[in-house]
Design an enzyme around this catalytic site. Sequence first.
Site, mmCIF file in Angstrom:
data_model
loop_
_atom_site.group_PDB
_atom_site.id
_atom_site.type_symbol
_atom_site.label_atom_id
_atom_site.label_comp_id
_atom_site.label_asym_id
_atom_site.label_seq_id
_atom_site.Cartn_x
_atom_site.Cartn_y
_atom_site.Cartn_z
ATOM 1 N N HIS A 1 -9.850 27.998 20.442
ATOM 2 C CA HIS A 1 -10.331 28.439 21.757
ATOM 3 C C HIS A 1 -11.348 29.573 21.653
ATOM 4 O O HIS A 1 -11.968 29.944 22.652
ATOM 5 C CB HIS A 1 -9.168 28.778 22.705
ATOM 6 C CG HIS A 1 -8.577 30.141 22.534
ATOM 7 N ND1 HIS A 1 -7.453 30.392 21.797
ATOM 8 C CD2 HIS A 1 -8.966 31.342 23.028
ATOM 9 C CE1 HIS A 1 -7.175 31.676 21.845
ATOM 10 N NE2 HIS A 1 -8.076 32.285 22.584
ATOM 11 N N ASP B 1 -4.287 25.033 18.025
ATOM 12 C CA ASP B 1 -5.375 25.980 18.325
ATOM 13 C C ASP B 1 -5.887 26.626 17.027
ATOM 14 O O ASP B 1 -5.684 27.815 16.791
ATOM 15 C CB ASP B 1 -4.860 27.023 19.327
ATOM 16 C CG ASP B 1 -5.964 27.913 19.883
ATOM 17 O OD1 ASP B 1 -7.143 27.603 19.669
ATOM 18 O OD2 ASP B 1 -5.618 28.917 20.543
ATOM 19 N N GLN C 1 -5.410 40.020 24.868
ATOM 20 C CA GLN C 1 -6.791 39.544 24.923
ATOM 21 C C GLN C 1 -7.660 40.219 23.881
ATOM 22 O O GLN C 1 -7.602 41.429 23.729
ATOM 23 C CB GLN C 1 -7.439 39.831 26.287
ATOM 24 C CG GLN C 1 -7.019 38.902 27.347
ATOM 25 C CD GLN C 1 -5.775 39.381 28.007
ATOM 26 O OE1 GLN C 1 -4.929 39.996 27.388
ATOM 27 N NE2 GLN C 1 -5.664 39.078 29.268
ATOM 28 N N GLY C 2 -8.481 39.423 23.256
ATOM 29 C CA GLY C 2 -9.369 39.956 22.229
ATOM 30 C C GLY C 2 -8.751 39.871 20.849
ATOM 31 O O GLY C 2 -9.440 40.018 19.854
ATOM 32 N N ASP C 3 -7.445 39.661 20.797
ATOM 33 C CA ASP C 3 -6.780 39.522 19.500
ATOM 34 C C ASP C 3 -6.784 38.080 19.028
ATOM 35 O O ASP C 3 -6.478 37.798 17.862
ATOM 36 C CB ASP C 3 -5.324 40.011 19.582
ATOM 37 C CG ASP C 3 -5.236 41.497 19.838
ATOM 38 O OD1 ASP C 3 -6.099 42.241 19.346
ATOM 39 O OD2 ASP C 3 -4.298 41.917 20.550
ATOM 40 N N SER C 4 -7.107 37.163 19.923
ATOM 41 C CA SER C 4 -7.100 35.736 19.590
ATOM 42 C C SER C 4 -7.807 35.435 18.293
ATOM 43 O O SER C 4 -8.836 36.049 17.977
ATOM 44 C CB SER C 4 -7.808 34.939 20.674
ATOM 45 O OG SER C 4 -6.912 34.674 21.697
HETATM 46 N N1 ARG Z 1 -5.936 34.271 24.597
HETATM 47 C C1 ARG Z 1 -6.014 35.640 24.163
HETATM 48 C C2 ARG Z 1 -7.325 35.879 23.485
HETATM 49 O O1 ARG Z 1 -8.164 35.047 23.638
HETATM 50 C C3 ARG Z 1 -4.868 36.004 23.277
HETATM 51 C C4 ARG Z 1 -3.697 36.180 24.086
HETATM 52 C C5 ARG Z 1 -2.494 36.533 23.316
HETATM 53 N N2 ARG Z 1 -1.548 36.888 24.306
HETATM 54 C C6 ARG Z 1 -0.348 37.330 24.066
HETATM 55 N N3 ARG Z 1 0.380 37.647 25.079
HETATM 56 N N4 ARG Z 1 0.089 37.450 22.860
HETATM 57 O O2 ARG Z 1 -7.593 36.938 22.927
#
Ligand code: ARG
Length: 259
Positions: A65, A106, A205-208
């Site tokens: 993603h 993913d 967010q941002g850790d993905s």
């Molecule tokens: N989708 C988020 C990203 O793009 C990562 C989310 C992880 N969320 C969590 N609750 N662990 O950075």
Amino acid sequence: MKNKKMVSALVLSSFLGFSNTTSASDKIVGGVRVTDRTETPYMVSLSGSCGGSIISNQWVLTAAHCAGYFSDVKGGILNLKEQGVTFRIKRVIKHPKYNRTTMSNDFALVELAEKIDFNKTKLAPVKLASETFESEGHQGAGTDATVYGFGNIGENRDNYKEDLNKVVVPIVSNEEANRPGSYDGAIDETMIAAGYAGGGKDSCQGDSGGPLVVFDHENSPVQIGVVSWGEGCAAPNKYGIYSKVSAGFDWIKKTISTR
Ligand code: ARG
């Protein structure tokens, strides 16, 4: 990388007046800064929008993603403002069974335009968890795992320092994460959950795309997950969901060996 659910969580928290505190939507939640660069020689940032891990001298593992949201790979940094070592990208290959609706598989592999000189750069690849590693019980429920991320999000730039953070979260069984009060059946066998039922510690967010690792008997990191998704961040019963490396292992090995 943000998704719509995350954006609405952010809007809500700013509305409630939490935006100037270290709210649950900041970055790695409840963790600490990484201060020793030798701890994560495999950690990279993908244009500040996602994390990734070096898995060989020409390949980086990230989340599918994240594809389309980055244009280069930077390693050797503990803060996004550092210069580090930057690599150009040759191509990005998403897992053929990645499903953006269910978030199944993913995974994406990033091929670098040039080979990394591990001696010169002090970068190094991380080991990946195979199915054998999993079946030996090294990533069972209750095992402590560590997740790393720069958690760079646009909406909170004011109080955001762009440091590499880490947090320890226990692995949660898919059964537990699939309970009605949790993700109610949305967790499949290509995913692994980690976190506390009470919340408080999580990736965000941002850790993905970044790595979730456990330490083996030699105390070397073994990557078992790729930061993928979650409902909000660090909320009770809403564990962090990671792509399960052992489930993608064969595809990863095949892809990086035949290209
Ligand atoms: N989708 C988020 C990203 O793009 C990562 C989310 C992880 N969320 C969590 N609750 N662990 O950075």
